[in-house]
Design a protein around this motif. Structure first.
Motif, PDB file in Angstrom:
ATOM      1  N   UNK A 302       0.827  -1.203   0.000  1.00 22.58           N
ATOM      2  CA  UNK A 302       0.000   0.000   0.000  1.00 22.58           C
ATOM      3  C   UNK A 302       0.865   1.257   0.000  1.00 22.58           C
ATOM      4  N   UNK A 303       2.020   1.170   0.641  1.00 24.09           N
ATOM      5  CA  UNK A 303       2.932   2.310   0.643  1.00 24.09           C
ATOM      6  C   UNK A 303       3.442   2.634  -0.759  1.00 24.09           C
ATOM      7  N   UNK A 304       3.390   1.651  -1.664  1.00 22.73           N
ATOM      8  CA  UNK A 304       3.781   1.869  -3.062  1.00 22.73           C
ATOM      9  C   UNK A 304       2.560   2.040  -3.963  1.00 22.73           C
ATOM     10  N   UNK A 305       1.375   2.199  -3.366  1.00 19.28           N
ATOM     11  CA  UNK A 305       0.161   2.411  -4.152  1.00 19.28           C
ATOM     12  C   UNK A 305      -0.426   1.147  -4.734  1.00 19.28           C
ATOM     13  N   UNK A 306      -0.101  -0.019  -4.149  1.00 18.30           N
ATOM     14  CA  UNK A 306      -0.542  -1.307  -4.674  1.00 18.30           C
ATOM     15  C   UNK A 306      -1.449  -2.011  -3.684  1.00 18.30           C
ATOM     16  N   UNK A 307      -2.394  -2.786  -4.215  1.00 18.46           N
ATOM     17  CA  UNK A 307      -3.265  -3.584  -3.354  1.00 18.46           C
ATOM     18  C   UNK A 307      -3.522  -4.933  -4.018  1.00 18.46           C
ATOM     19  N   UNK A 308      -4.047  -5.871  -3.232  1.00 23.02           N
ATOM     20  CA  UNK A 308      -4.164  -7.261  -3.659  1.00 23.02           C
ATOM     21  C   UNK A 308      -5.607  -7.681  -3.923  1.00 23.02           C
ATOM     22  N   UNK A 309      -5.739  -8.632  -4.852  1.00 27.59           N
ATOM     23  CA  UNK A 309      -6.931  -9.476  -4.925  1.00 27.59           C
ATOM     24  C   UNK A 309      -6.542 -10.798  -4.283  1.00 27.59           C
ATOM     25  N   UNK A 310      -7.222 -11.142  -3.207  1.00 33.62           N
ATOM     26  CA  UNK A 310      -6.957 -12.418  -2.554  1.00 33.62           C
ATOM     27  C   UNK A 310      -8.034 -13.415  -2.951  1.00 33.62           C
ATOM     28  N   UNK A 311      -7.722 -14.678  -2.851  1.00 32.76           N
ATOM     29  CA  UNK A 311      -8.689 -15.661  -3.292  1.00 32.76           C
ATOM     30  C   UNK A 311      -8.529 -16.992  -2.604  1.00 32.76           C
ATOM     31  N   UNK A 312      -9.458 -17.868  -2.920  1.00 35.65           N
ATOM     32  CA  UNK A 312      -9.502 -19.204  -2.335  1.00 35.65           C
ATOM     33  C   UNK A 312      -9.909 -20.196  -3.407  1.00 35.65           C
ATOM     34  N   UNK A 313      -9.307 -21.355  -3.353  1.00 38.38           N
ATOM     35  CA  UNK A 313      -9.678 -22.410  -4.279  1.00 38.38           C
ATOM     36  C   UNK A 313      -8.790 -23.616  -4.088  1.00 38.38           C
ATOM     37  N   UNK A 314      -8.898 -24.564  -4.996  1.00 38.05           N
ATOM     38  CA  UNK A 314      -8.122 -25.803  -4.908  1.00 38.05           C
ATOM     39  C   UNK A 314      -8.108 -26.433  -6.289  1.00 38.05           C
ATOM     40  N   UNK A 327     -10.361  -3.295  -3.530  1.00 40.66           N
ATOM     41  CA  UNK A 327     -10.954  -2.211  -2.754  1.00 40.66           C
ATOM     42  C   UNK A 327     -11.592  -2.686  -1.448  1.00 40.66           C
ATOM     43  N   UNK A 328     -11.742  -4.029  -1.311  1.00 44.37           N
ATOM     44  CA  UNK A 328     -12.315  -4.575  -0.083  1.00 44.37           C
ATOM     45  C   UNK A 328     -11.253  -5.193   0.824  1.00 44.37           C
ATOM     46  N   UNK A 329      -9.987  -5.060   0.454  1.00 47.46           N
ATOM     47  CA  UNK A 329      -8.916  -5.711   1.209  1.00 47.46           C
ATOM     48  C   UNK A 329      -8.908  -5.294   2.673  1.00 47.46           C
ATOM     49  N   UNK A 333     -10.675  -7.454   5.711  1.00 45.94           N
ATOM     50  CA  UNK A 333      -9.362  -8.054   5.913  1.00 45.94           C
ATOM     51  C   UNK A 333      -9.498  -9.427   6.581  1.00 45.94           C
ATOM     52  N   UNK A 334      -8.777 -10.394   6.043  1.00 46.15           N
ATOM     53  CA  UNK A 334      -8.867 -11.762   6.526  1.00 46.15           C
ATOM     54  C   UNK A 334      -9.814 -12.620   5.726  1.00 46.15           C
TER      55      UNK A 334
END
Length: 522
Positions: A302-314, A327-329, A333-334
């Motif tokens: 975030x300090x570099x202006x970046x954010x993640x898409x996190x996910x789940x699967x197998x 935008x929902x990180x 969170x979690x």
């Protein structure tokens, strides 16, 4: 076209955008690299299918590939798809007996492998009864022609076999953390729909440049990275492995827009000396799986202006089941997010109801995560009983993972059913403890396992990796218990803390807790 599966993709891309760069590989410090356009990649896939045809490979036959990331991997995948043959990517970290199991279990008729694996596969390919073994490159290990020579002299032209979405496309063998690896059979429809889900939920576009640092034999790298990028007509920078400094250099040099990894990947990049000075302004899509992203990593990006898409699967869901929008990180969170666009997720109670059926768990209540959708696999090869046990009576895949849905329908992972610790009759979910451990100063990784105890049945132990400059005394058993006391119920506090240099991991980067249990609880 008669082929409605993956076998039509490159032929269509060749027609639409023949000169667009599909792959960049063998990038050099000098700036020179090798490139394949969509027309050239399609031609190579055509030649690969012709090579298979000449060796009597037909629809439904299995073709195994053992090698690092390379254009040959993709040529093999799409060449198989043209014929309706079933592609079997083999984990490069497997020992010879494990490779033999994959070859025998899949009934592979052809094994294509990289030069570095020749000695490992020579005996097991023979013992598994594989009729044809081909080494990539110009020459084989025993002086016979290699794949390059064979393709150059072989049949040309596109093979258009009748293939439906319901037909098997690939067999991906699960990591085998418990027992012998099972072959998850993924259909052409499974791999198509997981790609469409990625296009919709990650906003992949044709101008994207995706840096592929994870092995393509892993479902996440293939289904959520390579395939959607090629479907959309983007460009892949294909790497054989991960090095944090090299990855940062490639991001800046090629203007990379997409990157997938696990938390360790992103931490190593953020900890690298080149991180503060690398131009990462082009990065727009960062996806992370395997486990939740620790707060310190979120803050570094975030300090570099970046954010993640996190996910789940197998693997069984090809692999995407849910995604959390960037935008929902923070707001969630979690969480691992909402179901992918064409996928459904529900949580079932772990105990049967009065009539024997497992009811849907109320929101906020931990239960088993179940998934349904066109991305859910066909079943386990040759294991009808295991396949039947993996699905509910109404057709939902039983993940074996514990989690809950919040009031907004966002999924939170509690843990694997097999990883749950029962201590004195109380259920302990390791992920809850690991999240707090990962927040301690100097801790770079944490895994909590159950160890047998005469009084309580099981007690939790914490296995940690530490930063080089960490204060080991401050992260001993007594200190860690004191730091967590009051933040967890006392029965959840680790009975012992063990420090290791590194964790045993699967190819996808997940910690092999079965190995840790065998080491400390055996």
């Amino acid at each position: 076209m008669q082929n409605h599966g993956l076998g039509s993709w490159l032929a269509t891309r060749r027609q639409k955008h023949p000169d667009k760069v599909a792959l960049i590989f063998n990038a050099q410090d000098s700036g020179e690299d090798e490139r394949l356009t969509y027309a050239e990649l399609a031609d190579r896939a055509d030649a690969f299918s012709g090579m298979l045809w000449q060796r009597d490979v037909r629809k439904g036959d299995a073709v195994a590939y053992l090698g690092e990331n390379s254009p040959d991997f993709l040529a093999a995948l799409f060449g198989c798809a043209q014929l309706g043959a079933v592609f079997v990517p083999v984990n490069t970290r497997l020992a010879p007996p494990e490779i033999e199991h994959v070859l025998r279990d899949s009934s592979a008729r052809v094994l294509v492998h990289g030069p570095g694996f020749a000695e490992r596969v020579r005996p097991v390919a023979a013992s598994a009864g594989v009729p044809h073994r081909i080494q990539t490159g110009e020459r084989g290990a025993d002086g016979e022609p290699g794949l390059d020579a064979i393709l150059r002299e072989g049949l040309r032209g596109h093979v258009d076999a009748g293939v439906a979405h319901e037909d098997p496309a690939a067999i991906l063998y699960t990591s085998g953390t418990t027992g012998r690896a099972k072959g998850a059979v993924l259909s052409h429809g499974n791999l198509t729909w997981v790609s469409v889900n990625a296009l919709v939920d990650y906003d992949i576009v044709s101008t994207d440049v995706a840096l592929m640092i994870s092995p393509l034999f892993h479902a996440a790298s293939l289904g959520m990275g390579a395939l959607p990028t090629l479907l959309k007509g983007g460009t892949m920078v294909l790497e054989q492995g991960f090095d944090a400094g090299r990855a940062l250099a490639l991001i800046e040099h090629y203007g990379v827009t997409m990157l997938s990894g696990v938390p360790t990947t992103y931490q190593l990049m953020a900890d690298h000396p080149a991180w503060p000075t690398t131009d990462v302004s082009t990065l727009a899509k960062l996806t992370c799986g395997g486990s939740a992203v620790p707060t310190r990593i979120l803050e570094a990006y975030e300090a570099r202006g970046l954010s993640f898409s996190q996910g789940y699967g197998m693997t069984e869901t090809s692999p995407g089941a849910t995604s959390l929008a960037p935008e929902m990180t923070r707001a969630k969170q979690g969480s691992v997010g909402l179901p992918h666009f064409f996928t459904e997720v529900r949580v079932a109670a772990t105990e049967p109801g009065p009539e024997g059926a497992h009811a849907i768990a109320p929101r906020g209540t931990v239960g088993e995560i179940e998934v349904r959708g066109p991305n859910v696999f066909l079943g386990y090869r040759g294991l009808p009983e295991a396949t039947a046990a993996a699905f509910t009576a109404d057709g939902w895949f039983r993940s074996g993972d514990l989690g809950y849905l919040d009031e907004d329908g966002y999924l939170f992972i509690a843990d694997r059913l097999k990883d749950m610790i029962i201590s004195g009759g109380e259920n302990i979910y390791p992920a809850e403890i690991e999240d707090l451990l990962n927040g301690l100063e100097g801790v770079t990784g944490a895994a909590v396992i159950g160890v047998p105890d005469e009084q309580w049945g099981e007690v939790p132990w914490a296995v940690l990796t530490l930063a080089p400059d960490a204060d080991a005394e401050a992260l001993g058993t007594d200190a860690v218990r004191a730091a967590l006391d009051g933040r967890l119920a006392r029965y959840k506090l680790p009975k012992r803390v063990v420090v290791v240099d590194d964790f045993p991991r699967t190819a996808s980067g997940k910690i092999r807790k079965a190995d840790l249990r065998a080491r400390y609880a055996g």
